[in-house]
Design a protein around this motif. Sequence first.
Motif, PDB file in Angstrom:
ATOM      1  N   GLU A 125      -4.702  -3.320  -5.083  1.00  0.00           N
ATOM      2  CA  GLU A 125      -3.273  -3.318  -5.501  1.00  0.00           C
ATOM      3  C   GLU A 125      -3.055  -4.735  -6.310  1.00  0.00           C
ATOM      4  OE1 GLU A 125       1.153  -2.856  -3.390  1.00  0.00           O
ATOM      5  OE2 GLU A 125      -0.721  -2.272  -2.274  1.00  0.00           O
ATOM      6  N   GLU A 126      -3.229  -5.829  -5.589  1.00  0.00           N
ATOM      7  CA  GLU A 126      -3.066  -7.126  -6.099  1.00  0.00           C
ATOM      8  C   GLU A 126      -3.746  -7.302  -7.334  1.00  0.00           C
ATOM      9  OE1 GLU A 126      -3.741 -10.646  -3.413  1.00  0.00           O
ATOM     10  OE2 GLU A 126      -3.670  -9.273  -1.795  1.00  0.00           O
ATOM     11  N   LEU A 127      -5.037  -6.864  -7.726  1.00  0.00           N
ATOM     12  CA  LEU A 127      -5.823  -6.952  -8.732  1.00  0.00           C
ATOM     13  C   LEU A 127      -4.986  -6.303  -9.791  1.00  0.00           C
ATOM     14  CD1 LEU A 127      -8.343  -7.766 -10.408  1.00  0.00           C
ATOM     15  CD2 LEU A 127      -9.265  -5.576  -9.585  1.00  0.00           C
ATOM     16  N   ALA A 128      -4.587  -5.154  -9.578  1.00  0.00           N
ATOM     17  CA  ALA A 128      -3.777  -4.292 -10.720  1.00  0.00           C
ATOM     18  C   ALA A 128      -2.749  -4.819 -11.162  1.00  0.00           C
ATOM     19  CB  ALA A 128      -3.497  -2.882 -10.269  1.00  0.00           C
ATOM     20  N   LEU A 129      -1.770  -5.369 -10.098  1.00  0.00           N
ATOM     21  CA  LEU A 129      -0.690  -6.009 -10.654  1.00  0.00           C
ATOM     22  C   LEU A 129      -0.663  -7.350 -11.379  1.00  0.00           C
ATOM     23  CD1 LEU A 129       2.258  -5.986 -10.344  1.00  0.00           C
ATOM     24  CD2 LEU A 129       2.099  -7.148  -8.045  1.00  0.00           C
ATOM     25  N   ILE A 130      -1.601  -8.143 -10.913  1.00  0.00           N
ATOM     26  CA  ILE A 130      -2.078  -9.379 -11.737  1.00  0.00           C
ATOM     27  C   ILE A 130      -2.571  -8.879 -13.125  1.00  0.00           C
ATOM     28  CG2 ILE A 130      -3.564 -11.140 -12.078  1.00  0.00           C
ATOM     29  CD1 ILE A 130      -3.554 -11.395  -8.902  1.00  0.00           C
ATOM     30  N   LEU A 131      -3.542  -7.910 -13.314  1.00  0.00           N
ATOM     31  CA  LEU A 131      -4.074  -7.720 -14.809  1.00  0.00           C
ATOM     32  C   LEU A 131      -2.795  -7.181 -15.547  1.00  0.00           C
ATOM     33  CD1 LEU A 131      -7.520  -6.223 -13.878  1.00  0.00           C
ATOM     34  CD2 LEU A 131      -7.008  -8.543 -14.808  1.00  0.00           C
ATOM     35  N   LYS A 132      -1.780  -6.346 -15.077  1.00  0.00           N
ATOM     36  CA  LYS A 132      -0.870  -5.776 -15.895  1.00  0.00           C
ATOM     37  C   LYS A 132       0.007  -6.938 -16.356  1.00  0.00           C
ATOM     38  CE  LYS A 132      -1.578  -1.439 -16.590  1.00  0.00           C
ATOM     39  NZ  LYS A 132      -1.647  -0.783 -17.746  1.00  0.00           N
ATOM     40  N   LYS A 133      -0.118  -8.095 -15.623  1.00  0.00           N
ATOM     41  CA  LYS A 133       1.149  -8.915 -15.963  1.00  0.00           C
ATOM     42  C   LYS A 133       0.340  -9.987 -16.936  1.00  0.00           C
ATOM     43  CE  LYS A 133       3.853  -9.538 -11.933  1.00  0.00           C
ATOM     44  NZ  LYS A 133       4.036 -10.313 -10.892  1.00  0.00           N
ATOM     45  N   GLU A 134      -1.043 -10.170 -16.928  1.00  0.00           N
ATOM     46  CA  GLU A 134      -1.774 -10.985 -17.689  1.00  0.00           C
ATOM     47  C   GLU A 134      -2.555 -10.566 -18.876  1.00  0.00           C
ATOM     48  OE1 GLU A 134      -4.266 -13.658 -15.633  1.00  0.00           O
ATOM     49  OE2 GLU A 134      -2.647 -14.204 -14.161  1.00  0.00           O
ATOM     50  N   ASP A 139      -3.381   7.716   0.793  1.00  0.00           N
ATOM     51  CA  ASP A 139      -2.475   8.605   0.294  1.00  0.00           C
ATOM     52  C   ASP A 139      -1.162   8.553   0.989  1.00  0.00           C
ATOM     53  OD1 ASP A 139      -3.182   9.371   2.848  1.00  0.00           O
ATOM     54  OD2 ASP A 139      -3.664  11.668   2.259  1.00  0.00           O
ATOM     55  N   GLN A 140      -0.653   7.394   1.617  1.00  0.00           N
ATOM     56  CA  GLN A 140       0.463   7.176   2.066  1.00  0.00           C
ATOM     57  C   GLN A 140       1.636   7.066   0.989  1.00  0.00           C
ATOM     58  OE1 GLN A 140       1.459   7.044   5.291  1.00  0.00           O
ATOM     59  NE2 GLN A 140      -0.290   6.974   6.297  1.00  0.00           N
ATOM     60  N   PRO A 141       2.315   8.088   0.959  1.00  0.00           N
ATOM     61  CA  PRO A 141       3.197   8.166  -0.152  1.00  0.00           C
ATOM     62  C   PRO A 141       4.003   6.825  -0.378  1.00  0.00           C
ATOM     63  CG  PRO A 141       4.174   9.517   1.789  1.00  0.00           C
ATOM     64  CD  PRO A 141       2.691   8.894   2.177  1.00  0.00           C
ATOM     65  N   GLY A 142       4.662   6.322   0.527  1.00  0.00           N
ATOM     66  CA  GLY A 142       5.509   5.159   0.344  1.00  0.00           C
ATOM     67  C   GLY A 142       4.816   4.235  -0.580  1.00  0.00           C
ATOM     68  N   ARG A 143       3.546   3.844  -0.212  1.00  0.00           N
ATOM     69  CA  ARG A 143       2.651   2.699  -0.808  1.00  0.00           C
ATOM     70  C   ARG A 143       2.200   3.300  -2.344  1.00  0.00           C
ATOM     71  NH1 ARG A 143      -3.476   0.361   1.010  1.00  0.00           N
ATOM     72  NH2 ARG A 143      -3.318  -1.466  -0.371  1.00  0.00           N
ATOM     73  N   VAL A 144       1.693   4.654  -2.314  1.00  0.00           N
ATOM     74  CA  VAL A 144       1.370   5.185  -3.716  1.00  0.00           C
ATOM     75  C   VAL A 144       2.533   5.187  -4.612  1.00  0.00           C
ATOM     76  CG1 VAL A 144       0.849   7.406  -4.729  1.00  0.00           C
ATOM     77  CG2 VAL A 144      -0.351   6.815  -2.498  1.00  0.00           C
ATOM     78  N   LYS A 145       4.027   5.470  -4.120  1.00  0.00           N
ATOM     79  CA  LYS A 145       4.965   5.355  -5.044  1.00  0.00           C
ATOM     80  C   LYS A 145       5.174   3.934  -5.570  1.00  0.00           C
ATOM     81  CE  LYS A 145       9.271   7.893  -5.557  1.00  0.00           C
ATOM     82  NZ  LYS A 145      10.328   8.551  -4.752  1.00  0.00           N
ATOM     83  N   LYS A 146       4.982   2.969  -4.946  1.00  0.00           N
ATOM     84  CA  LYS A 146       4.981   1.616  -5.332  1.00  0.00           C
ATOM     85  C   LYS A 146       4.170   1.370  -6.517  1.00  0.00           C
ATOM     86  CE  LYS A 146       4.940  -3.164  -3.726  1.00  0.00           C
ATOM     87  NZ  LYS A 146       4.586  -4.126  -2.601  1.00  0.00           N
ATOM     88  N   ILE A 147       2.764   1.622  -5.920  1.00  0.00           N
ATOM     89  CA  ILE A 147       1.806   1.296  -7.098  1.00  0.00           C
ATOM     90  C   ILE A 147       1.805   1.910  -8.121  1.00  0.00           C
ATOM     91  CG2 ILE A 147      -0.822   1.495  -7.096  1.00  0.00           C
ATOM     92  CD1 ILE A 147      -0.968   1.254  -4.014  1.00  0.00           C
ATOM     93  N   ILE A 148       2.110   3.162  -8.326  1.00  0.00           N
ATOM     94  CA  ILE A 148       2.165   3.988  -9.596  1.00  0.00           C
ATOM     95  C   ILE A 148       3.173   3.610 -10.643  1.00  0.00           C
ATOM     96  CG2 ILE A 148       0.824   6.107  -8.649  1.00  0.00           C
ATOM     97  CD1 ILE A 148       3.708   7.573  -8.653  1.00  0.00           C
ATOM     98  N   SER A 149       4.083   2.796 -10.103  1.00  0.00           N
ATOM     99  CA  SER A 149       4.984   2.023 -11.076  1.00  0.00           C
ATOM    100  C   SER A 149       4.393   1.222 -11.926  1.00  0.00           C
ATOM    101  CB  SER A 149       6.192   1.320 -10.180  1.00  0.00           C
ATOM    102  OG  SER A 149       5.710   0.466  -9.812  1.00  0.00           O
ATOM    103  N   TYR A 150       3.327   0.617 -11.850  1.00  0.00           N
ATOM    104  CA  TYR A 150       2.649  -0.300 -12.647  1.00  0.00           C
ATOM    105  C   TYR A 150       1.174  -0.039 -13.023  1.00  0.00           C
ATOM    106  CZ  TYR A 150       1.281  -2.544  -8.282  1.00  0.00           C
ATOM    107  OH  TYR A 150       0.626  -2.783  -7.057  1.00  0.00           O
TER     108      TYR A 150
END
Length: 219
Positions: A75-84, A97-108
């Motif tokens: 999750e951290e890796l994806a967020l950093i790379l999407k910014k850089e 597959d926890q929906p709360g976490r998944v919903k946050k991650i798929i935003s980026y």
Amino acid sequence: MFKKVLVAEDIDAVNSALKKFLLGIGIQEVVHASYCDEAYLKCKKAHLEQSPFDLLICDLSFRQDHRDETIRSGEELALILKKEIPETKIIIHSIEDQPGRVKKIISYVDGYVCKGRNGMNHLEQAINHVYQGKTYISPDIEQTLQQKNVKELSDYDLSILKHLSQGYTQDQISSRFREQGLAPFSKSSIEKKLKDLREEFGANTNPQLISIVITLQLI
């Protein structure tokens, strides 16, 4: 089809299966990283050498060992790379597959595929969709996200809960928020927000609230 793909996965058997699968669907070069820091450095190096990865396929959870890692999750890796390196396409490939976490991650990220019985079929579909500039969420996850009871937390909510889980008192949280310019920072506002969150999650106490949100992997 994508030509150069980086797989960030710490289980050798999964990595071998993914590499065989990716080469089998026509991807020319598949590179592997066992750690998030390693994946980040490989992406940065390839970008600087003007030979970037077209796609990153990344797990979310990585086992901790003797290495002192700066980036500890996919999750951290994806967020950093999407910014850089925003042009890098990212597909999360995880058992999570926890929906709360998944919903946050798929935003980026560009795709989210659950590991499982039909995981490889869904991964191939995800790769094709993402290559065409579309986003993809595997059907099992998409169905879960359509549930009306999926909990969503704001950054403010998450910040309060994370501080509370780390042992900060409400007075200390108030002071830190004031220092950081995060409003509202008054103790009464924080108390009210915690009361609202306890009601939303059906918790009687703050420790029970923290236990619930940790179980749901929302923090």
